[in-house]
Motif scaffolding. Sequence first.
Motif, PDB file in Angstrom:
ATOM      1  N   MET B   1      -8.031  26.098  83.283  1.00  0.00           N
ATOM      2  CA  MET B   1      -8.531  26.011  84.666  1.00  0.00           C
ATOM      3  C   MET B   1      -9.799  26.832  84.785  1.00  0.00           C
ATOM      4  O   MET B   1      -9.809  28.025  84.509  1.00  0.00           O
ATOM      5  N   ARG B   2     -10.857  26.164  85.182  1.00  0.00           N
ATOM      6  CA  ARG B   2     -12.116  26.875  85.217  1.00  0.00           C
ATOM      7  C   ARG B   2     -12.347  27.512  86.571  1.00  0.00           C
ATOM      8  O   ARG B   2     -11.911  27.023  87.600  1.00  0.00           O
ATOM      9  N   PHE B   5     -14.198  25.461  89.311  1.00  0.00           N
ATOM     10  CA  PHE B   5     -13.380  24.411  89.914  1.00  0.00           C
ATOM     11  C   PHE B   5     -12.447  25.005  90.963  1.00  0.00           C
ATOM     12  O   PHE B   5     -12.335  24.492  92.084  1.00  0.00           O
ATOM     13  N   GLU B   9     -12.328  24.360  95.068  1.00  0.00           N
ATOM     14  CA  GLU B   9     -11.102  23.936  95.748  1.00  0.00           C
ATOM     15  C   GLU B   9     -10.791  24.861  96.932  1.00  0.00           C
ATOM     16  O   GLU B   9     -10.418  24.417  98.008  1.00  0.00           O
ATOM     17  N   GLN B  12     -13.230  24.316  99.744  1.00  0.00           N
ATOM     18  CA  GLN B  12     -12.906  23.065 100.424  1.00  0.00           C
ATOM     19  C   GLN B  12     -11.717  23.259 101.371  1.00  0.00           C
ATOM     20  O   GLN B  12     -11.744  22.811 102.518  1.00  0.00           O
ATOM     21  N   GLU B 211      -3.780  15.039  96.149  1.00  0.00           N
ATOM     22  CA  GLU B 211      -4.302  15.809  95.022  1.00  0.00           C
ATOM     23  C   GLU B 211      -3.164  16.514  94.281  1.00  0.00           C
ATOM     24  O   GLU B 211      -3.119  16.516  93.052  1.00  0.00           O
ATOM     25  N   MET B 215      -2.188  16.148  90.505  1.00  0.00           N
ATOM     26  CA  MET B 215      -2.232  17.332  89.624  1.00  0.00           C
ATOM     27  C   MET B 215      -0.925  17.474  88.852  1.00  0.00           C
ATOM     28  O   MET B 215      -0.915  17.750  87.661  1.00  0.00           O
ATOM     29  N   ALA B 220      -1.118  19.478  85.463  1.00  0.00           N
ATOM     30  CA  ALA B 220      -1.728  20.767  85.803  1.00  0.00           C
ATOM     31  C   ALA B 220      -0.619  21.812  85.856  1.00  0.00           C
ATOM     32  O   ALA B 220       0.483  21.524  86.337  1.00  0.00           O
TER      33      ALA B 220
END
Lengths: 229, 304
Positions: B1-2, B5, B9, B12, B211, B215, B220
């Motif tokens: 997980m970067r 990113f 998220e 947002q 999402e 995921m 994820a």
Amino acid sequence: MISVQSVTKKYKGTPRPALDQVSLEIEKGDFVFLVGASGSGKSSLMRLMLREDVPNSGSVHVLGENLVGLPARRVPFFRRKLGVVFQDFRLLPNKTVAQNVAFSLEVIGKSQGFIQEAVPDVLGLVGLGEKADRLPSELSGGEQQRVALARAIVNKPAILLADEPTGNLDPTTSEGIMALIDSINLAGTTVVMATHDRSIVDKMQRRVVELSAGQIIRDQATGSYGVRS
Amino acid sequence: MRFGFIFSEVAQGLRRNIAMVISIILVTFISLTFVGTASLLQLQIGQMKNYWYDRAQVAIYLCTDISPEATCPRGEASEDVKIQVQERLASATLAPFIEEFYFEDHEQAFANFQEQFAGNAVAQYVKAEQLNETYWVNLFDPNQSQIITESFTGLAGVEEVRDQRSYLDQIFNILNIASLAAISVALLMLVSSVLLISTTIRLSAFSRRRELGIMRLVGASNFSIQLPFILEGVVAAFIGSLLSAGAVLGLVVFFVQGFLAERLPFTSFVSLSDGMLVVPLLIAAGVVLAAAASGLAIRRYLKI
């Protein structure tokens, strides 16, 4: 590759089990249709293979993992080895085609470099290279399912699970999608596909497993959808 | 997980729920300001105790002509009484406890009184002989005032023995009650901010359930699914706790140091460094509460 041994799955509040002593072996590279009426247990069986559920009894082994004993924290890592598509596509409406595919790689921590290479590749493979920057709402149903397929195979899974992937598509479009799934299978990916689509099963002449009332009533190496009732 | 990113998220999520996020910020801000105020009050009480308890004296008030009959049947204390008190204070039993003592006669008491109540009408009516002659006693350990009280209470010619700390205790009681009240308000507000955070995170998760579903489907890890939501709550609470830190420091600088300290020059008040002591507490409390609340709220979306 996939080994289901005398699996029984009961849901609360229903007297009849959804799956009743089901056993099934699927080898690497197989293409298997799961057919049967609604409520026959196709979806339950797929859910067990995806480890969305565990059986009440029996064992499920997928890709060398014993899914019944698999600890919850390792489930995500197991799922990275599978690709899944559904009847309703399940795309993110506010992301473009390329972003939809990239999203599935971002959330499992792939590097930006990998994503930038893999996404155009896979979109080219499913025939959507030109539409990478469109939103899902701007695409036809067949194109949306191609995006979903691209997302499912971008991480090069060993198995593709498809739950009625042509259920929302017209016959001509379905044929295109089936050709794509067939080519994915030819590239070495094991495909398990639940479907109601008689013409597709009859035309493909692949292995057919028929479920009825939670039991396997037919398992043919090359077969058709079944007798017309 | 970067990191990039996750960051996008979180941004947002915050943007999508801006109204709820603002309410989290405000509720955390208010509740933590109350927590900070209560802590400052406690620090203030501690500081005043240190300051005043050390200076608190025990007063042995001698009888005057206007003292009540019950305690002073013989009226104004005689010279004999004063000698007796003085001898007893200097005696081998009491001397080890006493740092110093001094005598204040009618004239000195009157002078002090005039000074203390300058401008007050009462200063014009009171006469020197109405004020008690007093032995003021400083103890090495102010906690042992009991010794003096016991030795002199009931002695003929002594009207009353009074530990000044009894006056202070009343003030401290009031301050303690005020800080208890602040803590209770703070607790109520903290409960509502925790509930608000978990509701907001649930909403946020609900609006992103597509999402979340994808995921989970593509594998994820739970941690990377959870983290953006937890960070969302933490960021909002962090902003709220920064605001409350600012409010508490502002309270110290402008109200305590700028207003109270100038008007009451002989009292020691909490300083900016005491305020700085409270700030990390507020921020830690805000962040930990938010992380716990949002972590619990998101948990049920993680069931596989």
